[in-house]
Design an enzyme around this catalytic site. Structure first.
Site, PDB file in Angstrom:
ATOM      1  N   ARG A   1     -27.336  22.830  14.084  1.00 51.67           N
ATOM      2  CA  ARG A   1     -26.120  23.128  13.312  1.00 51.67           C
ATOM      3  C   ARG A   1     -26.057  24.539  12.762  1.00 51.67           C
ATOM      4  O   ARG A   1     -25.020  24.949  12.266  1.00 51.67           O
ATOM      5  CB  ARG A   1     -25.958  22.121  12.178  1.00 51.67           C
ATOM      6  CG  ARG A   1     -25.814  20.751  12.720  1.00 51.67           C
ATOM      7  CD  ARG A   1     -25.095  19.782  11.840  1.00 51.67           C
ATOM      8  NE  ARG A   1     -25.094  18.547  12.580  1.00 51.67           N
ATOM      9  CZ  ARG A   1     -26.139  17.731  12.633  1.00 51.67           C
ATOM     10  NH1 ARG A   1     -27.222  17.962  11.933  1.00 51.67           N
ATOM     11  NH2 ARG A   1     -26.096  16.660  13.380  1.00 51.67           N
TER      12      ARG A   1
ATOM     13  N   THR B   1     -32.300  19.366  12.924  1.00 49.34           N
ATOM     14  CA  THR B   1     -30.961  19.709  13.424  1.00 49.34           C
ATOM     15  C   THR B   1     -30.155  20.515  12.405  1.00 49.34           C
ATOM     16  O   THR B   1     -29.160  21.121  12.750  1.00 49.34           O
ATOM     17  CB  THR B   1     -30.165  18.441  13.783  1.00 49.34           C
ATOM     18  OG1 THR B   1     -30.091  17.585  12.629  1.00 49.34           O
ATOM     19  CG2 THR B   1     -30.818  17.678  14.921  1.00 49.34           C
TER      20      THR B   1
ATOM     21  N   GLY C   1     -34.483  12.111  11.950  1.00 49.44           N
ATOM     22  CA  GLY C   1     -35.154  11.064  12.721  1.00 49.44           C
ATOM     23  C   GLY C   1     -35.093   9.697  12.074  1.00 49.44           C
ATOM     24  O   GLY C   1     -35.813   8.784  12.476  1.00 49.44           O
TER      25      GLY C   1
ATOM     26  N   GLU D   1     -33.153   7.198  12.263  1.00 41.38           N
ATOM     27  CA  GLU D   1     -32.880   6.071  13.159  1.00 41.38           C
ATOM     28  C   GLU D   1     -34.088   5.729  14.034  1.00 41.38           C
ATOM     29  O   GLU D   1     -34.111   4.709  14.702  1.00 41.38           O
ATOM     30  CB  GLU D   1     -31.663   6.375  14.030  1.00 41.38           C
ATOM     31  CG  GLU D   1     -30.334   5.948  13.416  1.00 41.38           C
ATOM     32  CD  GLU D   1     -29.890   6.810  12.239  1.00 41.38           C
ATOM     33  OE1 GLU D   1     -30.263   7.986  12.180  1.00 41.38           O
ATOM     34  OE2 GLU D   1     -29.179   6.290  11.362  1.00 41.38           O
TER      35      GLU D   1
ATOM     36  N   ASN E   1     -29.477   7.420   5.471  1.00 44.84           N
ATOM     37  CA  ASN E   1     -29.622   5.975   5.308  1.00 44.84           C
ATOM     38  C   ASN E   1     -31.091   5.577   5.321  1.00 44.84           C
ATOM     39  O   ASN E   1     -31.935   6.285   5.860  1.00 44.84           O
ATOM     40  CB  ASN E   1     -28.894   5.252   6.447  1.00 44.84           C
ATOM     41  CG  ASN E   1     -29.362   5.730   7.813  1.00 44.84           C
ATOM     42  OD1 ASN E   1     -28.990   6.801   8.254  1.00 44.84           O
ATOM     43  ND2 ASN E   1     -30.214   4.942   8.455  1.00 44.84           N
TER      44      ASN E   1
ATOM     45  N   ASP F   1     -25.345   2.488   7.506  1.00 41.50           N
ATOM     46  CA  ASP F   1     -25.595   3.844   8.015  1.00 41.50           C
ATOM     47  C   ASP F   1     -24.810   4.892   7.230  1.00 41.50           C
ATOM     48  O   ASP F   1     -24.333   5.871   7.792  1.00 41.50           O
ATOM     49  CB  ASP F   1     -25.261   3.939   9.517  1.00 41.50           C
ATOM     50  CG  ASP F   1     -25.710   5.261  10.132  1.00 41.50           C
ATOM     51  OD1 ASP F   1     -26.695   5.844   9.637  1.00 41.50           O
ATOM     52  OD2 ASP F   1     -25.071   5.723  11.100  1.00 41.50           O
TER      53      ASP F   1
ATOM     54  N   MET G   1     -35.543  14.021  28.695  1.00 49.87           N
ATOM     55  CA  MET G   1     -35.793  12.606  28.961  1.00 49.87           C
ATOM     56  C   MET G   1     -37.307  12.403  28.981  1.00 49.87           C
ATOM     57  O   MET G   1     -37.953  12.490  30.022  1.00 49.87           O
ATOM     58  CB  MET G   1     -35.141  12.222  30.299  1.00 49.87           C
ATOM     59  CG  MET G   1     -35.455  10.820  30.795  1.00 49.87           C
ATOM     60  SD  MET G   1     -34.844   9.502  29.709  1.00 49.87           S
ATOM     61  CE  MET G   1     -35.843   8.137  30.326  1.00 49.87           C
TER      62      MET G   1
HETATM   63 CA    CA Z   1     -27.766   7.790   9.902  1.00 48.45          CA
END
Ligand code: CA
Length: 728
Positions: A147, A198, A214, A216, A292, A337, A678
């Site tokens: 960002r 980020t 991170g 999640e 969250n 969230d 990946m």
């Molecule tokens: Ca979130």
């Protein structure tokens, strides 16, 4: 011309160039080390408002109002704004990075942490820096984005997707230092691999502040300060308590630990600091938002469903030491969230006849919060978009007044704002001239549903949400109503009278917004993530005055700067727009000025690959098992139900890898495409699992084929990716 004459001519030209170079510098900037040096000092940052031609820090100044006093461009002439130059990037992925402008040079970070420096007048690329991020780490990202950057003392500083903080020499583009923000000394073990960065770093008082993303993926949230000259860690503030067996962590975290139960630390706890941070020279405090708790679903997270401090909160600490000063928790025991990380700003408002220095945040959960900056006292909280999980916020307790059923304990709940947010990371702006906060606001809906009975919580390392993703409810039976997706629009919010003063129509084609810029020319600039345009609006009325076809999605917030008496608008654009499988063209820097005549090349037409999958022969059980694994491990990037749409990640229903299990495993288990982001899933998936995932995708591919060309997605597209709002 003789050789001697030619040499004299060149001398004159050189002289002229030097004079022009000097003329480019604003008087105060001329005191600095010169053009291209990014000589941003503590004093220049504190007094950034005195240099309105510059854009030296992420939000413009420490107030992060994203308001420019420049007014050469105004409502009367903005219609003549044209493209002055453009500079292509190395990627077509989603661009979230808001640029900086310092002393004649634009600096911008692109999706995968490449930083470009452009001559701000000519557009010539001065240098490009690539930190060479580790591909293995890229799978722990909700989106491959960055960002923004910080400028400090001759350096450009950036957090990377593999959780490093790097400093680049602003003149040469060479790396000055690089620091692992989650070193082995923290004792995080394997969890350390799941952090990414980020957010844009913020610099104050010789320190750079950065948080790790991170949530999640099951990590423990933190923000830390590093010496801005050397990269050495100064302090770290953990946002959630750790394993109690590892010993006391001080009163602030002991207080937090009382609001958790079970073994929360095994999944990290969440509360990641992934976007908003504001240093306030008025109070000498650093404010930041926390994400969250992990996983999303409070009932899956911990048995007693406590408040889970300090998640979904705004926290203030002392920038020199990291010492806790105050916190305000927006969503106790969050289950939706609702990260509290949306961009914040400070402002001086007259509230009830009293002048107050306040902190403002239009939050993901749909409420606009006004807090007293010095104390964190809640002054007001009002919905700025559609909200159906709470009827309001109790100003005495600060707690939301929740709607019965919204916690989806028994029935799915069609949440507004959905997990995409009523407003996400996209920066807002505040104009002291109009007194309005310009919010890139969304109406967003997302069906929340508990996980299937007896399903264990996802282990750390998977995409850990604790909900049934992609739950489909019969049309007409969604609670509380049948709405889906995201509709972006620009809203002008009066933080004093606590209401919307004007709003644009939602984007005709749906889709999200970009960030926002406000200027003293009575203008607000905002882009459209779906419609591929950047527009200018009248700051008082919302009337649209100008639009430019960017030929790709616009997500990042534009900036403005002044050079040689000319006001420029700079926007970093690029991303997967509505209806396209990939960003249709290069992501790039666009710079506009009055009378600009540059023309963008037409994007190459996109031809979808032929869709001819192998026959689906596996049993229903194998396909169902593959679907569960796919949802847990793959859907975050590749789309819910195997249908990728509007993202810059490959569509797995058309990959040739569906024909060969060994080739599929080379990628999924052996990391053959780790360099492209990946990474290997060998720690999570066995060989029989990848057979099931492949069979699931073959079944999905055949369903798409059976639907025929032009049928569009045969199941709803991925709800998170389509918004281009990737976060952590
Ligand atoms: Ca979130």
């Amino acid at each position: 011309m003789t050789i001697r004459n030619r040499a004299q001519g060149m001398g004159l030209m050189l002289c002229a160039a030097l004079l022009t170079g000097n003329a480019l510098l604003a008087p105060t900037a001329a005191k600095a080390a010169g053009r291209g040096a990014a000589n941003v000092t503590a004093e220049r940052l504190v007094k950034a408002a005195d240099e309105p031609g510059q854009w030296m820090t992420y939000g413009g100044t420490y107030s992060e109002q994203r308001f420019s006093p420049l007014k050469n461009l105004d409502t009367g002439n903005v219609g003549k704004l044209g493209l002055q130059w453009y500079g292509d990037y190395e990627t077509n992925q989603n661009q979230h990075g808001s640029p900086l402008y310092v002393d004649g040079v634009i600096y911008v970070s692109t999706a995968r942490n490449v930083v470009h420096a452009f001559d701000a007048k000519s557009g010539k690329q001065l240098w490009k820096y690539n930190p060479m991020i580790q591909g293995e780490r890229l799978r722990y990202n909700v989106g491959l984005v960055n960002r923004g950057i910080a400028a400090w003392n001759g350096k450009i500083i950036m957090g990377t997707l593999d959780a490093r903080l790097v400093a680049i020499d602003a003149k040469t583009g060479k790396q000055a230092w690089s620091t692992d923000t989650v070193p082995a000394s923290l004792g995080l073990g394997e969890m350390a691999n799941r952090y990414a960065i980020t957010m844009a770093p913020r610099v104050a008082k010789g320190k750079v502040f950065i948080g790790g993303s991170g949530g999640e993926f099951g990590v423990r949230g933190w923000i830390a300060a590093f010496d801005a000259d050397t990269g050495k860690e100064v302090w770290r503030f953990w946002t959630v308590p750790g394993d109690p067996a590892k010993g006391a962590e001080g009163a602030v975290l002991e207080r937090a630990a009382k609001t958790w139960s079970g073994e929360w630390w095994k999944g990290g706890g969440g509360g990641t600091v992934w976007d908003a941070a504001v240093y306030d020279p008025v109070t000498d405090l650093l404010y930041f938002g926390t994400g969250n708790a992990t996983p999303w679903n409070a009932r899956v997270r911990e048995p007693k469903s406590g408040d889970n401090l300090y998640t979904a909160s705004i926290v203030a600490v002392r920038p020199d030491t990291g010492e806790y000063v105050w916190h305000y928790q927006e969503v106790p025991g969050d289950t939706w969230d609702y990260d509290a990380v949306s961009p914040m700003m400070t402002a001086d408002l007259t509230l009830g006849g009293e002048k107050k220095h306040v902190l403002l945040q239009p939050s993901k959960n749909g409420f606009f919060y006004v807090l007293e900056a010095a104390t964190g006292k809640l002054l007001s909280a009002d919905p700025f978009t559609e909200v159906n999980w709470a009827t309001g916020v109790d100003l005495k307790t600060g707690r939301p007044i929740e709607v019965s059923g919204a916690r989806y304990e028994k029935e799915p709940w069609n949440l507004a704002p959905g997990v995409q947010g009523g407003h996400s990371w996209h920066p807002n702006a505040f104009s002291p001239q109009t007194g309005l906060v310009y919010i890139p606001a969304w109406e967003a809906y997302f069906t929340m549903a508990g996980p299937p009975a007896n399903s264990p919580p996802a282990p750390g390392g998977g995409f850990s949400l604790g909900i049934a993703m992609g739950t489909k409810v019969e049309p007409g039976k969604l609670l509380p109503y049948d709405r889906q997706g995201v509709r972006g629009r620009l809203k002008a919010w009066d933080p004093v009278s606590r209401k919307v003063v004007w709003e644009t129509e939602p984007f005709a084609n749906g889709g999200p917004t970009s960030g926002v810029l406000a200027t003293a020319g009575n203008l607000v600039f905002m882009g459209n993530g779906g419609g591929k345009v950047l527009s200018a609006y009248d700051a008082k009325t919302g009337g649209k005055l100008w639009s430019f076809d960017a030929k790709t999605a616009v997500f990042a917030a534009p900036i403005t700067y002044e050079l040689g008496g000319v006001q420029y608008i700079a926007a970093s654009v690029g991303g997967a727009a509505q209806g396209g499988y990939f960003a249709p063209t290069h992501a790039r820097m666009l710079v506009f000025a009055l009378g600009g005549k540059a023309v963008l090349p037409e994007p190459a037409p996109y031809t979808p690959p032929p869709l001819n999958p192998p026959p689906s022969t596996a049993s229903a059980e194998v396909i169902a098992h593959g679907g569960e694994l796919y949802t847990q491990y793959c859907s975050v990037c590749h789309g819910v139900n195997g249908v990728q749409a509007r993202t810059s990640f490959p569509n797995l229903t058309v990959t040739p890898l569906l024909y060969v299990q060994d080739g599929f495993d080379n990628v999924v288990l052996r990391g053959a495409r780790a360099d492209k982001g990946m990474g290997s899933f060998a720690k999570d998936l066995k060989a029989a699992d990848t057979v099931a995932v492949r069979e699931y995708l073959i079944a999905r591919a055949n369903a798409v084929k059976a639907a025929g060309p032009g049928a569009g997605p045969v199941v709803p597209p991925a709800p998170r990716r389509e918004t281009g709002h990737a976060e952590n």
